[in-house]
Design a protein around this motif. Structure first.
Motif, PDB file in Angstrom:
ATOM      1  N   SER A   2      -7.586   4.378  -8.157  1.00  0.00           N
ATOM      2  CA  SER A   2      -6.177   4.777  -8.087  1.00  0.00           C
ATOM      3  C   SER A   2      -5.444   3.996  -6.999  1.00  0.00           C
ATOM      4  CB  SER A   2      -6.082   6.274  -7.820  1.00  0.00           C
ATOM      5  OG  SER A   2      -4.741   6.678  -7.712  1.00  0.00           O
ATOM      6  N   SER A  27      -2.348   1.453  -7.433  1.00  0.00           N
ATOM      7  CA  SER A  27      -1.117   1.682  -6.664  1.00  0.00           C
ATOM      8  C   SER A  27      -0.719   0.436  -5.892  1.00  0.00           C
ATOM      9  CB  SER A  27      -1.287   2.856  -5.703  1.00  0.00           C
ATOM     10  OG  SER A  27      -1.485   4.055  -6.400  1.00  0.00           O
ATOM     11  N   SER A  45       0.635  -2.016  -8.303  1.00  0.00           N
ATOM     12  CA  SER A  45       1.959  -1.591  -8.776  1.00  0.00           C
ATOM     13  C   SER A  45       3.025  -1.832  -7.711  1.00  0.00           C
ATOM     14  CB  SER A  45       1.924  -0.108  -9.142  1.00  0.00           C
ATOM     15  OG  SER A  45       3.193   0.343  -9.521  1.00  0.00           O
TER      16      SER A  45
END
Length: 277
Positions: A123, A127, A130
């Motif tokens: 995750s 992130s 992103s």
């Protein structure tokens, strides 16, 4: 006998005198008219020169403001790129290394803990990627605009149908132009997904003789430009268009979709924008 001749002579003299006076007055009027016309022409020329100087000053100020805007945007993009590269190459790589180490650890039965940590690590990696991508399209320079747009389309394929049509004559542009175009397309599609309830988006990119034409449209609810022009989405799009010294036009029909037409001129930085009919 002499009296009639004398009277005739006086009569002719008076007529000649009147004729001379009329000629004099006509000549005087013509001269005055010429003088007045000359003064008016001189005044008009003076006014035109003043207006021309004012226009030149105004154009110089507009040019200066455009340069300031462009320098500001370039500085922002440079800082975004620096942070994005740092996140992408440094933090992202470190997280990937930690993930590899974690997978190689002998947890001796603590599989649940290992799985939870692995999930959190994945995750964090997503992130970081992103955040990096939202700050600056790091890989655009190496991949190119068209492939980067195709990646965006692939990522959004589950949410909306986007078609891309690129002219065979399209050639790679300056990286600043490509980044701005990608951001505009990204912003447009984001707004469509958030507000328009559209099912399709069309993107056309075409190299013409004097400019690069880009048309982005959708089949959604559209919007009233005057009502939303102060929104951040429209502001961001138009700010990026101005930074390229490009011309643009919105063609919206309520309940029948929106269309954005952009024309980016070649080799004429900071000149007047061409109109779009």
């Amino acid at each position: 006998m002499f009296l009639p001749l004398f009277i005739n002579y006086l009569y002719l003299f008076k007529i000649k005198e009147i004729t001379l006076n009329i000629t004099f007055f006509i000549t005087l009027i013509v001269v005055l008219a010429i003088v007045v016309a000359f003064i008016l022409l001189a005044y008009r020329s003076f006014i035109q020169r003043i207006v021309k100087e004012k226009n030149a000053q105004f154009e110089a100020e507009v040019l200066h403001q455009k340069r300031l805007v462009l320098e500001n945007i370039k500085a922002q993009e440079s800082e975004r790129k620096r942070i994005a590269v740092m996140i992408h190459d440094d933090i992202g790589n470190r997280l990937n290394i930690l993930s590899l180490w974690l997978n190689n650890l002998d947890t001796k039965g603590d599989e649940i803990i290992k799985k939870n940590i692995s999930t959190q690590m994945s995750s964090l990696i997503d992130s970081a990627r992103s955040i990096s991508h939202s700050l600056y399209p790091v890989n655009l320079e190496t991949v190119g605009l068209v492939l980067y747009i195709e990646e965006l389309i692939a990522n959004l394929s589950g949410r909306i149908n986007i078609s891309l049509n690129v002219s065979p004559k399209f050639q790679k542009k300056d990286i600043f132009i490509e980044v701005q175009l990608y951001r505009i397309i990204q912003e447009f599609t984001t707004n469509v997904l958030k507000h328009s309830e559209a099912s399709r988006v069309w993107i056309y990119i075409k190299d013409n003789h004097t400019n690069l034409a880009v048309v982005i449209s959708d089949n959604g609810e559209s919007f009233d430009y005057e009502a939303v022009k102060k929104g951040m989405g429209i502001k961001n799009i138009e700010s990026r268009i101005k930074s390229m010294n490009a011309a643009h036009k919105w063609k919206n029909i309520l309940h029948h979709g929106s269309r954005l037409i952009i024309k980016i001129p070649y080799h004429n930085e900071f000149q007047d924008q061409n109109s779009i009919n």
